[in-house]
Design an enzyme around this catalytic site. Sequence first.
Site, mmCIF file in Angstrom:
data_model
loop_
_atom_site.group_PDB
_atom_site.id
_atom_site.type_symbol
_atom_site.label_atom_id
_atom_site.label_comp_id
_atom_site.label_asym_id
_atom_site.label_seq_id
_atom_site.Cartn_x
_atom_site.Cartn_y
_atom_site.Cartn_z
ATOM 1 N N GLN A 1 21.802 -0.513 15.001
ATOM 2 C CA GLN A 1 22.172 -1.865 15.429
ATOM 3 C C GLN A 1 22.411 -1.907 16.936
ATOM 4 O OE1 GLN A 1 22.285 -4.541 13.501
ATOM 5 N NE2 GLN A 1 22.320 -3.725 11.414
ATOM 6 N N TYR B 1 17.626 -0.470 2.466
ATOM 7 C CA TYR B 1 17.273 -0.595 3.895
ATOM 8 C C TYR B 1 18.404 0.031 4.720
ATOM 9 C CZ TYR B 1 14.490 -4.222 1.630
ATOM 10 O OH TYR B 1 13.679 -4.912 0.776
ATOM 11 N N CYS C 1 18.513 -10.978 8.887
ATOM 12 C CA CYS C 1 18.280 -11.298 10.309
ATOM 13 C C CYS C 1 17.263 -12.431 10.428
ATOM 14 C CB CYS C 1 17.824 -10.067 11.083
ATOM 15 S SG CYS C 1 16.361 -9.287 10.416
HETATM 16 N N1 SAH Z 1 21.326 -1.133 7.325
HETATM 17 C C1 SAH Z 1 20.890 -0.448 8.504
HETATM 18 C C2 SAH Z 1 19.434 -0.719 8.881
HETATM 19 C C3 SAH Z 1 18.983 -2.143 8.852
HETATM 20 S S1 SAH Z 1 17.414 -2.466 9.614
HETATM 21 C C4 SAH Z 1 21.817 -0.745 9.666
HETATM 22 O O1 SAH Z 1 22.631 -1.648 9.616
HETATM 23 O O2 SAH Z 1 21.713 -0.054 10.682
HETATM 24 C C5 SAH Z 1 16.288 -2.397 8.318
HETATM 25 C C6 SAH Z 1 15.890 -0.988 7.924
HETATM 26 O O3 SAH Z 1 14.985 -1.119 6.806
HETATM 27 C C7 SAH Z 1 15.148 -0.179 8.969
HETATM 28 O O4 SAH Z 1 15.766 1.075 9.081
HETATM 29 C C8 SAH Z 1 13.725 -0.035 8.415
HETATM 30 O O5 SAH Z 1 13.133 1.200 8.726
HETATM 31 C C9 SAH Z 1 13.968 -0.146 6.928
HETATM 32 N N2 SAH Z 1 12.869 -0.650 6.061
HETATM 33 C C10 SAH Z 1 11.905 -1.536 6.368
HETATM 34 N N3 SAH Z 1 11.184 -1.854 5.275
HETATM 35 C C11 SAH Z 1 11.705 -1.142 4.243
HETATM 36 C C12 SAH Z 1 11.411 -1.047 2.846
HETATM 37 N N4 SAH Z 1 10.425 -1.749 2.300
HETATM 38 N N5 SAH Z 1 12.200 -0.242 2.083
HETATM 39 C C13 SAH Z 1 13.209 0.475 2.645
HETATM 40 N N6 SAH Z 1 13.517 0.428 3.950
HETATM 41 C C14 SAH Z 1 12.788 -0.369 4.740
#
Ligand code: SAH
Length: 451
Positions: free
Chosen positions: A284, A313, A409
């Site tokens: 973030q 995610y 987002c």
């Molecule tokens: N929750 C974390 C990351 C959020 S960003 C935080 O707050 O830091 C979204 C994340 O989802 C990224 O790390 C990206 O690599 C991942 N991502 C994107 N598409 C995805 C999918 N289909 N399945 C799992 N992860 C995914």
Amino acid sequence: MEKPNIKKNDQIELNIEDLSYEGKGVAKVDDFTLFVDNALPGEVVKATILKVAKSYGFAKATEIIKKSPHRVETIDNVYTRTGIAPLSHLEYSEQLKFKQKQVEIDFKKAKLDIKVNPTLGMENPLHYRNKAQVPVRQVDGKLTTGFYRRHSHELVPMENYLIQDPEIDAEIVSVRDILRKYNVRGFDEVNFKGQIRTIMVRRAYYTGEMMVVLVSRVRDISHYKEISAEIMKNKDVKSVYLNINSKKTNVIMGNEMILLAGSPYIDDKLLGHTYRISPRSFYQVNPVQTQNLYQLAIDKAELNGSEKVVDAYSGIGTISLSLAENVKHVTGIEVIEDAVKDAQQNADINKIENADFIVGKTEAVLNDWAKDNRKMDVLMVDPPRKGLANSLIDSIKNLKPRKMVYISCNPATLARDLALLSDTYNIGEANPVDMFPMTNHIECVISLNLK
Ligand code: SAH
């Protein structure tokens, strides 16, 4: 609708009626909509037409004839001319209202009747970003850093980026000067020549550790040992990488990542835990608001210590590890392998034993879970802008977690997904959190309870 008699480069007077989700002023010529850069609702502006499409067009304000009381004029207009801070001309309290309203509009469009609370803003909404990716070009024979002019790839030289950590701004200037000293050339996008395309700098808010990534068009940069040694003279820089991106693409990083000096990662802290961050991992960008966002998400989950939680995610595991102590077990799911490795390391560093992490797409992993009839009590999702896959929504309806917390987002895909889930879940109130002040980006958190 009839297209009015206007064409590119025309000068025209416009009444601005609204602000689009992109933060552009909205004006009507008869029934035809124009999106106007640097114009706020209530203003009358003189504008130049930039483009006329079939049912809408673009213009930019060149003179403000009647000014909005909410216009901020102390800010250098370089920030509205470039894409770095497109809302910086709007008073901050109005930015927060704009974001709340935008979520309301998206919910209404999806026929959802959900209360949207006021946006949680920042006390100091400038200089918050812990990460910068600045384009590098050759300007007047010199390697130059800055930001793109709106609607173009023309570089506007810049040293103060307004919304980035000032230490990052200073580091970019320092790296730029080192590259100049070694006669490294900036990228020439038109002729596909030159070397450095982008400088990426991350600075951990709590530890002050910095990582520098030089993105190069060519694999061989002469002097890169000396260059990285000079960059490392700043004691806060813990890690210097070279990334090779030899493709004609707008994607910033290429596949090859070479550690030039220092450690492969930097460490930061969030809500009392330490995190290891690799160059490719998502982290973030607004450290102050991230803690507020996570705390709000955890509060909305109403945990009692007995739950099995899935954090989908999960990135480098920040949400999983922030709530691990409040639950029985948490499983993170993340598609980027390096991020999952970081997450596993982060669990070890913080001595958290009730968290594990799976590499994979959330939709695939939870589809398997649904087939195997595996149970979970709470599902947290924090997807990228495109939101949840349709197949994932089906799996969720099979798995029936008692509670969901959705961190989004993009309010448009959030509204779409909530509408699809609303036959199975009661939807709580939405809380926008301003993770990206001075920009049009909107973050929002909301809980869902199984009917
Ligand atoms: N929750 C974390 C990351 C959020 S960003 C935080 O707050 O830091 C979204 C994340 O989802 C990224 O790390 C990206 O690599 C991942 N991502 C994107 N598409 C995805 C999918 N289909 N399945 C799992 N992860 C995914």
